[in-house]
Design a protein around this motif. Structure first.
Motif, short mmCIF file in Angstrom:
data_model
loop_
_atom_site.label_atom_id
_atom_site.label_comp_id
_atom_site.label_asym_id
_atom_site.label_seq_id
_atom_site.Cartn_x
_atom_site.Cartn_y
_atom_site.Cartn_z
N VAL A 314 0.78 -1.19 -0.15
CA VAL A 314 -0.12 0.04 -0.06
C VAL A 314 0.71 1.41 0.14
O VAL A 314 0.31 2.48 -0.44
CB VAL A 314 -0.85 -0.09 1.30
N SER A 318 2.11 4.08 -7.48
CA SER A 318 1.76 3.30 -8.35
C SER A 318 1.05 4.00 -9.40
O SER A 318 0.65 3.32 -10.68
CB SER A 318 0.87 2.35 -7.58
N GLY A 350 -0.38 2.14 -3.66
CA GLY A 350 -1.30 1.14 -3.49
C GLY A 350 -1.75 0.53 -4.67
O GLY A 350 -1.19 0.52 -5.83
N ASN A 352 -3.08 -0.88 -7.98
CA ASN A 352 -3.28 -0.28 -9.21
C ASN A 352 -3.53 -1.21 -10.34
O ASN A 352 -3.39 -1.26 -11.74
CB ASN A 352 -1.96 0.54 -9.87
N SER A 364 -5.97 1.67 -2.10
CA SER A 364 -5.11 2.92 -3.00
C SER A 364 -5.28 4.37 -2.10
O SER A 364 -6.46 4.36 -1.66
CB SER A 364 -4.95 2.83 -4.14
#
Length: 408
Positions: A314, A318, A350, A352, A364
């Motif tokens: 997390v 990303s 986080g 994706n 995310s």
């Protein structure tokens, strides 16, 4: 960037939301949503979701769907029910939503705000509870199912007095801006977005700086680049990835993922909110894609609880996003940073996976960077929060987007 399809409820989630405004021409707005943005065709099953406060527009959308020959089906909620589900339901009963089957079987999802006052609805929830909702949703595998399904989505946000009050925004100006953003010139936005998409799709290195102290680089790695220009053309509707079959109103954004292990440098985010509370002075370092030394001057307690709740995936950089809508304006010091505002830059940490990335984290988050300068392989595309290349779209409140090639 939050996953629009799988959030804390396991399916639709709680957005920063809005209530209908008296005097709005809902029939005209519904025509734009149904015919221009969603491109509803005869025989299609169209799911329309929203909150009790959005019922007038939901009704107008459903009527327009029927007029287009589609089959409208409405799903309504209220703030009280949303709070009961999010906060009051026994934690032992939290499981993946069983309502995903109707979503996966639909042709079109038109989602209006589910709650009017998200701050009140979520008051008292814990990071552990939010993490459990995210975990069961991730384990249900909805992300992969959405890519494989035929459904396409249009997400409509519009002014809310409670949200404006929470953000200390002047409601009249905020309301006018959002409606102008919905009615902007999407032809100009689409032209600019496609040119930027080509640059980002072939680019290798992104460098983001800001006066507040951001100095961050990451690699693009030939990942998918998504354009939200407010309209789903016939070609868009045939795309394999769900985010290529998704539009928002107000629209105007280009976004994608970074190579997960590539981020290096410093992130200094603009003021915002965290769980409906003020969140200011956030700074973090990145090395080999991983966030470290994350701290906020205001809201740090909630941040640290969040970081302690989840696994390290997390905390991995990303995603990125650049706003393109000239009608939308940020108010940085009040923590209002719409991701569609022209020149607004966000970076995300986080999960994706839905955007073509490899991070399967259960949740995310994203951080706005106002007044950013963005370079792609040395070419500046945003300078001090202003789009500089290739074309600057012009707002045309009340205007309509001309269909792109291949549209219905």
């Amino acid at each position: 960037m939050k996953n629009r399809y799988a959030q804390t409820s396991g399916l639709l989630g709680l957005l920063l939301l809005a209530s209908p405004v008296l005097g709005q021409n809902y029939e005209q707005i519904a025509k734009q949503i149904v015919n221009t943005s969603a491109g509803v065709k005869p025989g299609e099953l169209v799911m329309i979701t929203g909150g009790q406060h959005t019922l007038p527009l939901m009704e107008a959308v459903a009527v327009e769907v029927a007029r287009a020959g589609g089959q409208p089906n409405m799903l309504l909620t209220t703030d009280k029910v949303a709070r009961a589900t999010s906060v009051e339901m026994p934690e032992s009963a939290i499981q993946a939503s069983k309502s995903s089957n109707w979503l996966l079987g639909a042709d079109v999802l038109i989602q209006l705000p589910s709650v009017e006052d998200a701050k009140t609805v979520l008051a008292g929830t814990t990071p552990e509870r939010q993490a459990k909702f995210a975990k069961v949703a991730a384990e249900a595998g909805l992300n992969k199912k959405l890519d494989a399904a035929k459904v396409r989505g249009v997400f409509v946000s519009y002014p809310s007095k409670s949200y404006a009050a929470n953000q200390q925004l002047d409601y009249a100006s905020y309301e006018q801006m959002v409606w102008a953003g919905i009615g902007t010139d999407y032809t100009a936005i689409s032209t600019q977005a496609q040119q930027l998409k080509q640059l980002l799709a072939t680019g290798k290195k992104v460098h983001i700086t800001s006066p507040a102290g951001t100095d961050l680089t990451f690699q693009l790695a030939a990942r998918p680049v998504f354009v939200d220009d407010g309209v789903l053309t016939a070609a868009d509707q045939q795309e394999k990835l769900i985010y290529n079959r998704t539009a928002a109103l107000p629209g105007g954004r280009i976004y994608g993922t970074s190579l997960e292990t590539s981020a290096t440098g410093r992130l200094a985010a603009s003021p915002g909110t965290w769980n409906g509370k003020p969140f200011q002075g956030f700074k973090a370092d990145f090395k080999s894609g991983q966030m470290a030394n994350a701290k906020a001057d205001v809201g740090n307690e909630d941040l640290q609880k969040y970081l302690a709740t989840y696994d390290p995936s997390v905390m991995q950089l990303s995603s990125f996003s650049i706003g393109l809508n000239p009608a939308m304006k940020a108010q940085e010091q009040k923590g209002y940073n719409p991701n569609t505002a022209a020149g607004m830059v966000l970076v995300g940490i986080g999960g994706n996976e839905l955007q073509g990335g490899q991070n399967k984290a259960a949740t995310s988050n994203s951080f706005p960077i106002a007044n950013a300068t963005v370079e792609v392989d040395g070419q500046v595309i945003v300078r001090n929060g202003q789009l500089v290349a290739p074309i600057t779209a012009k707002a045309a409140p009340g205007g309509k987007k001309s269909p792109k090639a291949g549209s219905r």
